[in-house]
Design an enzyme around this catalytic site. Structure first.
Site, PDB file in Angstrom:
ATOM      1  N   THR A  24      -2.474  -1.801  -4.188  1.00  0.00           N
ATOM      2  CA  THR A  24      -3.855  -1.720  -3.692  1.00  0.00           C
ATOM      3  C   THR A  24      -4.283  -0.299  -3.344  1.00  0.00           C
ATOM      4  O   THR A  24      -5.300  -0.105  -2.687  1.00  0.00           O
ATOM      5  CB  THR A  24      -4.052  -2.614  -2.452  1.00  0.00           C
ATOM      6  N   TRP A  25      -3.519   0.701  -3.761  1.00  0.00           N
ATOM      7  CA  TRP A  25      -3.880   2.085  -3.494  1.00  0.00           C
ATOM      8  C   TRP A  25      -5.270   2.358  -4.085  1.00  0.00           C
ATOM      9  O   TRP A  25      -5.544   1.994  -5.222  1.00  0.00           O
ATOM     10  CB  TRP A  25      -2.838   3.008  -4.127  1.00  0.00           C
ATOM     11  N   ASP A  53       1.082  -5.361  -2.254  1.00  0.00           N
ATOM     12  CA  ASP A  53       1.456  -4.204  -1.449  1.00  0.00           C
ATOM     13  C   ASP A  53       0.217  -3.462  -0.981  1.00  0.00           C
ATOM     14  O   ASP A  53      -0.702  -3.196  -1.760  1.00  0.00           O
ATOM     15  CB  ASP A  53       2.320  -3.257  -2.290  1.00  0.00           C
ATOM     16  N   TYR A  58      -4.277   3.310   3.197  1.00  0.00           N
ATOM     17  CA  TYR A  58      -5.205   3.123   2.088  1.00  0.00           C
ATOM     18  C   TYR A  58      -6.619   2.844   2.595  1.00  0.00           C
ATOM     19  O   TYR A  58      -6.871   1.830   3.245  1.00  0.00           O
ATOM     20  CB  TYR A  58      -4.746   1.985   1.176  1.00  0.00           C
ATOM     21  N   TYR A 196       6.220   2.335  -7.335  1.00  0.00           N
ATOM     22  CA  TYR A 196       4.760   2.482  -7.286  1.00  0.00           C
ATOM     23  C   TYR A 196       4.296   3.472  -8.352  1.00  0.00           C
ATOM     24  O   TYR A 196       5.096   4.234  -8.900  1.00  0.00           O
ATOM     25  CB  TYR A 196       4.271   2.863  -5.895  1.00  0.00           C
TER      26      TYR A 196
END
Length: 262
Positions: A24-25, A53, A58, A196
């Protein structure tokens, strides 16, 4: 491609988690994109990518709010991961940060809570806080992120440090340094690694060799990049997308069987 089952990673506490999840960055930064971001996460859940995640970093908590809305009414399906800032990682600071994350996520527990990266707070204090949160049921397990091998060795020497459940690190076809030391070290100790930026924010998708292999398998470059990581033992992958169609594309990566030569 056939619809193969998503591989499963077993955590040290026995919990099984899908090896392909959702990142979800950059989510939660633009209100105009919130609807598509939530729809993408829900589409991923429908496809079995129930590992999500996120982090307090974020969008300054905005991504956690997006996740909270996306999983509303579906919390029991989700393996939820969030992370604490290193400057919040004192004993009391970690507990406070977790409470704030729980509030934004709209839930009473985080399944895996990570220290986002190594900071100035003593690891002993952070681990003590993690263990307290685990004992109270507010987190199911804890881990770390962006720790190298030396950091991990130091962590295991801290009281309670051997309860570390995962290490989330940068790992993709163009960032393979962990294969020389950190990855085998973690694999030997059955500490799962969470990769990631598995497609390097899209930057590797135009590489000629990746495109060649993708064409040979009638797949997309992103699917090949994800499939490469999914073939590693004890590795989870968390690609981020705000598109339901891309979520489906990511899901199909598990059906690829790439030869050792390729």
């Amino acid at each position: 491609m056939q619809d193969a089952a998503i591989p499963v990673i077993r955590f040290p506490n026995g919990i099984e988690v899908p090896a392909l999840g959702q990142g979800t960055w950059n989510m939660g930064e633009k209100p105009s994109e919130a609807k598509s971001e939530m729809e993408s996460l829900r589409a991923g859940l429908d496809l079995g990518m129930t590992l999500i995640d996120t982090a307090e970093m974020y969008a300054d908590g905005g991504a956690e709010r997006i996740v909270g809305e996306a999983i509303r009414g579906r919390r029991e399906e989700v393996f939820l991961v969030s992370k604490v800032y290193p400057w919040n990682a004192s004993r009391s600071g970690t507990i406070g940060a977790c409470e704030h994350s729980l509030s934004r996520l709209g839930t009473d527990r985080i399944d895996l809570y990570l220290l986002h990266w190594r900071g100035d707070q003593p690891l002993s204090e952070t681990v003590e806080a993690f263990e307290e949160l685990k004992a109270s049921g507010k987190i199911g397990a804890w881990g770390v992120s962006n720790f190298d091998e030396d950091d991990m060795k130091e962590l295991l020497g801290v009281p309670g440090g051997r309860n570390v459940a995962a290490n989330q690190v940068l790992y993709n076809l163009s960032r393979r340094g962990i294969e020389y030391d950190l990855l085998p070290w973690c694999q030997e100790r059955q500490i799962p690694v969470m990769a990631y930026s598995p497609i390097e924010q899209g930057r590797i998708l135009h590489h000629p060799e990746l495109i060649r292999v993708a064409k040979a398998y009638q797949a997309t470059p992103a699917q090949v990049a994800l499939a490469f990581l999914l073939e590693r033992d004890d590795v989870m992958v968390i690609p981020k997308t705000s598109s339901a169609a891309r979520a489906a594309e990511n899901r199909d990566a598990v059906s690829l069987d790439i030869t050792d030569e390729d």
